[in-house]
Design a protein around this motif. Structure first.
Motif, short mmCIF file in Angstrom:
data_model
loop_
_atom_site.label_atom_id
_atom_site.label_comp_id
_atom_site.label_asym_id
_atom_site.label_seq_id
_atom_site.Cartn_x
_atom_site.Cartn_y
_atom_site.Cartn_z
N GLU A 108 6.29 0.05 -5.83
CA GLU A 108 5.25 0.98 -6.22
C GLU A 108 5.83 2.08 -7.13
OE1 GLU A 108 2.46 0.37 -2.24
OE2 GLU A 108 3.36 2.32 -2.63
N HIS A 140 -5.09 -2.10 -6.88
CA HIS A 140 -4.18 -1.74 -5.79
C HIS A 140 -4.96 -1.12 -4.63
CE1 HIS A 140 -0.63 -0.13 -3.78
NE2 HIS A 140 -1.17 1.07 -3.81
N HIS A 160 1.21 -4.82 -0.25
CA HIS A 160 0.28 -4.85 -1.39
C HIS A 160 0.88 -5.68 -2.53
CE1 HIS A 160 -2.69 -1.89 -0.08
NE2 HIS A 160 -1.71 -1.23 0.47
N TYR A 168 -0.69 -5.07 -7.79
CA TYR A 168 0.00 -4.64 -9.00
C TYR A 168 0.96 -5.71 -9.50
CZ TYR A 168 -1.14 -0.09 -10.81
OH TYR A 168 -1.76 0.93 -11.46
#
Length: 324
Positions: free
Chosen positions: A51, A65, A141, A144
């Motif tokens: 990130e 995201h 996550h 991205y």
């Protein structure tokens, strides 16, 4: 800024921090992104090692995201902010209870602001969360990663694999229509229809991968543009005069696809085809993955989700109807 300017407490910036966090935890990506600075200095550093984003990539990809996060409730928030001329900063602590978590998680942030044309904008965000994403959410996550995998390619030229939205279309009852009007006229109708599809794909940044009789397969790097193309295609076909009256069904899915020569393969492609096959005449059916990519954008309206079994794919799959 005057040399003798001194920092002062900024209740205005504290309010902006609260507004931004409210947008984050209520999955309102448009609001969150609109508060970002237009400066090239815009940056974001999160807890996860991946990130680390900046500039246009942050503005364009942060909504995706956000859409990955589970619904949450902010239990408590503590914010302090200061400003000094056209520069400001803030620190915050929030207790947030995520849907799949047993206990609230402490989320900590520092933020930097710039005064742009009289409006405070976020120039930098740094998250410092004591618990890794995989422990908070149960997963890492990856929106991205998918986003950057596509923008790193040259437009839609995915060399080996990448994330894309796949769209399948086909004409309802084509066999009966072809028999009714005859082969020559049907061939002209199909040719005109495919020209219409190709024109709309070009308009919305899509690429026609292949045709299958009266059906088509296309790909988009943007789920939003794919949805707009699908809706415009339905409106164009519905508004055509003359007989026979054509009706189409459309199915969309988003995820990783693999290029094989001039074609694209993978479960994501197969699922998009299956979604199109179960759509009703005049319907656009969308997977939950495609639906999630556009978040809470008011540009799109969806019907209530339904869970449906798809031939050749395990389990039930949550689908949405895009209203056009």
């Amino acid at each position: 800024m005057p040399m003798d300017a001194a920092p002062r407490r900024s209740y205005e910036l504290e309010s902006i921090v609260r507004r931004w966090l409210h947008a984050i935890f209520n999955q309102q990506p448009k609001t969150a992104v609109n508060l970002f600075s237009e400066s090239d200095a815009l940056s974001y550093i999160g807890t996860d090692e991946k990130e680390y984003w900046a500039g246009d990539n942050l503005r364009r990809g942060y909504g995706a995201h956000m859409s990955e996060a589970d619904p949450s409730v902010m239990k408590a928030l503590d914010v302090d902010a200061w400003e000094c001329g056209s520069f400001g900063w803030a620190r915050s602590k929030a207790e947030v209870l995520f849907q799949n978590a047993d206990q609230p998680v402490l989320l900590r942030q520092s933020m930097v602001f710039l005064l742009e044309d009289g409006i405070w904008k976020i120039a930098h965000v740094h998250n410092s969360n004591p618990v890794p994403n995989v422990e908070v959410f149960g997963y890492v996550h990856k929106a991205y990663d998918d986003f950057l995998a596509t923008v790193a390619k040259d437009d839609l030229k995915l060399e080996s694999s990448g994330s894309a939205t796949v769209m399948f279309t086909d004409i309802v009852g084509s066999s009966a229509l072809a028999e009714a009007v005859g082969d020559q006229r049907w061939a002209r109708l199909i040719s005109d229809h495919l020209k219409l599809v190709d024109s709309l794909l070009n308009q919305f940044g899509g690429r026609l991968v292949k045709t299958m009789g009266d059906g088509t397969m296309s790909i988009f790097t943007s789920a939003g543009r794919a949805l707009k193309a699908a809706a415009e295609l339905q409106r164009a076909v519905d508004g055509m005069d003359g007989e026979p009256k054509l009706t189409i069904r459309v199915g969309l899915n988003t995820g990783d696809i693999v290029e094989a020569g001039d074609d694209f393969l993978g479960t994501v492609v197969n699922k998009a085809a299956r979604i199109a096959s179960i759509a009703d005449p005049g319907e656009i059916r969308v997977s939950d993955a495609t639906r999630a990519m556009v978040g809470n954008s008011k540009e799109y309206e969806f019907g209530s989700p339904v869970n449906i079994a798809l031939k050749g794919l395990d389990g039930e799959h949550r689908l949405y109807r895009l209203e056009w």
